[in-house]
Structure formats: C-alpha cells, structure tokens
Scaffold this active site. Structure first.
Site, PDB file in Angstrom:
ATOM      1  N   GLY A 193       0.845  -1.193   0.000  1.00 36.60           N
ATOM      2  CA  GLY A 193       0.000   0.000   0.000  1.00 36.60           C
ATOM      3  C   GLY A 193       0.874   1.235   0.000  1.00 36.60           C
ATOM      4  N   ARG A 194       1.467   1.500   1.164  1.00 34.40           N
ATOM      5  CA  ARG A 194       2.312   2.684   1.342  1.00 34.40           C
ATOM      6  C   ARG A 194       3.413   2.779   0.293  1.00 34.40           C
ATOM      7  NH1 ARG A 194       3.002   4.971   6.536  1.00 34.40           N
ATOM      8  NH2 ARG A 194       2.246   3.004   7.382  1.00 34.40           N
ATOM      9  N   TYR A 215       0.599   8.740  14.954  1.00 35.31           N
ATOM     10  CA  TYR A 215       1.762   7.836  14.962  1.00 35.31           C
ATOM     11  C   TYR A 215       3.058   8.567  15.295  1.00 35.31           C
ATOM     12  CZ  TYR A 215      -1.412   5.266  11.792  1.00 35.31           C
ATOM     13  OH  TYR A 215      -2.471   4.642  11.197  1.00 35.31           O
ATOM     14  N   CYS A 233      -8.698  23.409  17.791  1.00 32.78           N
ATOM     15  CA  CYS A 233      -8.526  23.605  19.236  1.00 32.78           C
ATOM     16  C   CYS A 233      -8.088  22.329  19.928  1.00 32.78           C
ATOM     17  CB  CYS A 233      -9.829  24.071  19.858  1.00 32.78           C
ATOM     18  SG  CYS A 233     -10.474  25.514  19.073  1.00 32.78           S
ATOM     19  N   GLU A 234      -6.931  21.847  19.580  1.00 31.18           N
ATOM     20  CA  GLU A 234      -6.343  20.675  20.220  1.00 31.18           C
ATOM     21  C   GLU A 234      -4.847  20.909  20.194  1.00 31.18           C
ATOM     22  OE1 GLU A 234      -7.896  17.408  20.752  1.00 31.18           O
ATOM     23  OE2 GLU A 234      -9.820  17.719  19.722  1.00 31.18           O
TER      24      GLU A 234
HETATM   25  C1  LIG Z   1      -2.584  -2.391   5.759  1.00 32.31           C
HETATM   26  C2  LIG Z   1      -2.389  -3.696   5.115  1.00 32.31           C
HETATM   27  C3  LIG Z   1      -1.589  -3.814   3.975  1.00 32.31           C
HETATM   28  C4  LIG Z   1      -0.803  -2.673   3.411  1.00 32.31           C
HETATM   29  O1  LIG Z   1       0.215  -2.287   4.252  1.00 32.31           O
HETATM   30  P1  LIG Z   1       1.348  -1.262   3.733  1.00 32.31           P
HETATM   31  O2  LIG Z   1       2.230  -1.081   4.898  1.00 32.31           O
HETATM   32  O3  LIG Z   1       0.637  -0.015   3.355  1.00 32.31           O
HETATM   33  O4  LIG Z   1       2.026  -1.905   2.596  1.00 32.31           O
HETATM   34  C5  LIG Z   1      -1.495  -5.056   3.386  1.00 32.31           C
HETATM   35  N1  LIG Z   1      -2.166  -6.126   3.883  1.00 32.31           N
HETATM   36  C6  LIG Z   1      -2.942  -6.043   4.981  1.00 32.31           C
HETATM   37  C7  LIG Z   1      -3.640  -7.249   5.469  1.00 32.31           C
HETATM   38  C8  LIG Z   1      -3.084  -4.832   5.634  1.00 32.31           C
HETATM   39  O5  LIG Z   1      -3.840  -4.753   6.725  1.00 32.31           O
END
Ligand SMILES: *Cc1c(COP(=O)(O)O)cnc(C)c1O
Length: 433
Positions: A275-276, A316, A344-345
């Site tokens: 993802g990231r 985080y 306001c935090e």
């Molecule tokens: C969040 C997640 C991902 C993606 O994680 P990244 O760190 O963004 O690559 C992949 N698989 C599962 C099951 C997740 O929960």
C-alpha cells in the site's frame, strides 16, 4: 527519484508548479503524481520479475479511484478491507478475480457481497469468521476461496501502532493453532482452501522481520501440503516502508531475494499487498500559512491544514518533511518554527521546532510523503471541509476529488421531527420576546 522537485526555485509536481495548483483549487489540497505511483509499481514489479506474483494494491492506503485506476491500468489487483473498498476497487476497474478481502471484522453482509462479486480470495482471520463464511457460501450453493491469515509471532520492529504480527496482536490465527483450523477449514463444504496469508505490519525498513515471517509461513505451507491440504497460494502481505526523513529505502531486490529463498520449491502462486510503498511518496499536502505568531519562547506558523486533513503526526508521531513551495532566497537562515493547524487541540501540530526559511503569511508550504494513510484518514472535525485531491500527469492536472461545499456537509444531517415540529413555535416565541 522524486516527482516533486524545484524547477527555477519553484516546487513542482512533475512539470506543474504546486503554486499553480494551489491557486486553482485552494488550500489545503492533496496533490499526487502519476509518475511517482507508476514508478513505484514498476520498481516493485521488476524486483519480483520471474515470480508467479500478483500485486494487489492495499486500497486502504489511498482509496481515490484515480489512484486505484492508475495502478489497475498497470495490471495491479487490489487488497480491500471493507465492502466500501471492494466497491471502490471494482468502480476503478480492478477485475474481481484480482481482489483479495482482508480484515479481522468482516460482517455477514460484507462476506455475502464479496462472494456475489466472485473475488479471488478471502483472507480469513479467525475460526468464527471461517464458520460464518462457510454458512453464507452454503446458503448460496457456493464455495468461498479462502486463505487463512496466520499470525507468525514476529516483531516487525516498526511503530507499535502499525505492528500486526506478534502473538499479542489481534490479527491472524496464532501459528500454533493454525494446523487445527486448517483441518477444520478443509472439512467445511462451503470453503475452498487456497492458501496462507501473512502481514506483519507497516513501514518496515528492516527486512529481517520479513525473512522470519516468510520462513515460518513457508514452513507451515510445506507442512500442510505434506499432510495433503490442497494449498496453492501464499499471500505475503504488504508493509514495505518508504522515505519520510532520509531513511534508507528498503532494497526491493533484497526483499525479492528473501521471497525467492523462502518460497523456492513451494510451487505456490504469490500475492503481495503493498500500500504505502506504491503511493506514500507520491502525494503531498499543500497548505498556506494563515498567521505567523511570535510567542514568548516559540514561533508558530499557523497553517490552513489541520489534523482533520492529515492525522499521521498526531496518531503515529510521524515526521513529515515540510518544504516551502518557493525556494528560499540564498542566505536566508532557517529558523525554528512550530507548524500548527487551527484546530482547538494541542496535538494539532505538524512539526515542532522545525527549521524553515523565514515565512510570511500567505506562504505556501508542502507537507511531503502524504500519499498514503493521509487523505483516507481525513474527517470534517471542526466542520472543516475535507481537502480536495488533485492528480498530476506530466504537465497536466485533474481534480480527482473536489472539495465539498458547506451546504453538502450540512445537508448530511437531518432534524428529527420533534425539533422541526417545534421550530415554528420557537421562532414565534422568540419573535414575541
Ligand atoms: C494495511 C495492510 C496492507 C498494506 O500495508 P502497507 O504497509 O501499506 O504496505 C497489506 N495487507 C494487509 C492485510 C493490511 O492490513
């Protein structure tokens, strides 16, 4: 190579000056680079070349249809964690047979919907989920393709809030309990057992935890195959980290080498769920300085983005690079400043004591590495309008999610009849007094 670079002193996304986008859509605003997303995908796919791999983009990192579609065009599948994400992936053109459904708390409605869609695989995380999915599949006269997500009890060595692979985390099936649950799954007529899934956390920069998790998963795979379970697929999850603060980027070839080593001779199809890695460095959040405030001991740049737009620093303790959209004049000494939002935090703070060139009200700032887990986590707290999202491609850009107006936000709510019914009387009364 980054798609965000200064050209003649002006910070650009590919060939488009960020100032131009800010003027067109206002601030705060998210800006994504197609080239950066495509480059990240190509690098990953190239490292895995030769392996029987499907890359399923983890939609939760950034669910904008335009980004899912950009990756889909390159051949990516999708990893989704809710019916909403599944619908998004389909709407963006990802074929159902390239979609895996993950998550510890899938509801009966979500499982039924995904079954009807004919997705590639359910990554099941518990025995009760397995039994529910079995019942739903049988009612439909179907078999659900299932991988069991195991918890390999490996410490990902990343921030505690984004670690998922230790035995005391809620995710997956304890590796020691897995053989019994695989046996159970095998006996369920509504379940078609396909494989094993593992995902140990996010923003991993060290590859050693992957090595440990993959080795354990592969050993279990081999053991189960030897016992006669008809497994065919190993889903190795996501989790590869990106650069926020000059970290050393994980070497994708070394990662692929670990995969090759762990899966050699297994005869398993592989799934990856980055993802990231694919979108994190492809996005920035543009924000303007509203006020500069000189405190007794600190200086504040109060900006028009806030924790409702980007919550990673607060959630985080994440560090995001902040760059001025216009390069500082030579000789302008950076000064420490707290970059804070208007909410306001006290926690509504993007950076403390950050050295930035002298700023003036109206200055445009760029909060970097905001492509993943950023816009998707935004809210309308303080009745703030969610930031629009813009996708750049070369010298063009398109608004891929407009900023809603206040009317749209207010009209999401409804007055119950006991308030609406009274309102004429109330206004009469107030008219009398
Ligand atoms: C969040 C997640 C991902 C993606 O994680 P990244 O760190 O963004 O690559 C992949 N698989 C599962 C099951 C997740 O929960």
């Amino acid at each position: 190579m980054s798609a965000f670079t200064y050209r003649d002193g002006v910070l650009c996304a590919e060939s488009v000056p960020l100032e131009e986008i800010a003027e067109a859509v206002g601030t705060p605003a998210y800006v994504y680079s197609s080239a950066e997303v495509e480059g990240a995908y190509h690098d990953f796919a190239e490292a895995l070349a030769g392996l029987p791999a499907t890359i399923c983009y983890a939609v939760k990192a950034n669910g904008n249809l335009a980004l899912i579609g950009t990756l889909g065009r390159l051949g990516a599948g999708a990893d989704v964690v809710s019916e909403g994400e599944l619908r998004r992936a389909l709407a963006a053109g990802i074929p159902a047979d390239k979609i895996v459904f993950a998550g510890v708390g899938k509801t009966a409605e979500e499982l039924a919907f995904a079954l009807d869609c004919d997705i590639l695989q359910f990554n099941v995380e518990s025995l009760p989920e397995l039994e529910l999915l079995n019942r739903i599949a049988l009612e439909k006269g179907r078999q659900a393709p299932v991988a069991l997500r195991i918890n390999p009890d490996v410490d990902a060595g990343t921030h505690a809030h984004i670690s998922t692979g230790r035995a005391d985390h809620k995710f997956g099936i304890d590796i020691d309990l897995a053989p019994a649950i695989f046996a159970r799954a095998h006996d369920l007529a509504g379940i078609s057992l396909q494989g094993i899934a593992v995902h140990i956390g996010s923003q991993l920069l060290d590859l050693a935890p992957f090595r440990a998790a993959f080795a354990r998963s592969a050993a279990l795979y081999q053991e189960l195959r030897a016992e006669g379970f008809p497994l065919r697929r190993l889903d190795l999850g996501g989790g590869l980290g990106i650069v926020y603060r000059g970290e050393e980027r994980p070497d994708l070839r070394a990662y692929a080498g670990i995969v090759r080593e762990a899966t050699a001779g297994l005869d398993a199809e592989l799934i990856f769920e980055p993802g990231r890695l694919l979108v994190g460095n492809a996005g920035v959040l543009l924000t303007r300085v509203i006020y500069l405030k000189e405190g007794a001991s600190r200086r504040y740049a109060i900006v028009d983005a806030a924790m409702n737009d980007l919550i990673r620093p607060m959630l985080y303790e994440a560090w995001h690079e902040i760059l001025p959209a216009r390069e500082a004049a030579p000789g302008a000494d950076p000064l420490p400043v707290d970059v804070v939002g208007p909410i306001c935090e006290t926690t509504d703070t993007f950076a403390r004591g950050r050295f930035l060139p002298p700023l003036a009200a109206g200055a445009l700032l760029t909060i970097c590495s905001a492509g993943a887990y950023s816009a998707v986590m935004s809210s309308s707290y303080n009745a703030r309008l969610p930031a629009p999202e813009v996708l750049v491609r070369g010298d063009r850009f398109a608004v891929v999610r407009p900023r809603p107006d206040h009317e749209a936000l207010i009209s999401q709510d409804r007055m119950p009849d006991w308030i609406e019914g009274e309102s004429p009387r109330r206004s009469m009364r107030s008219g009398v007094t």
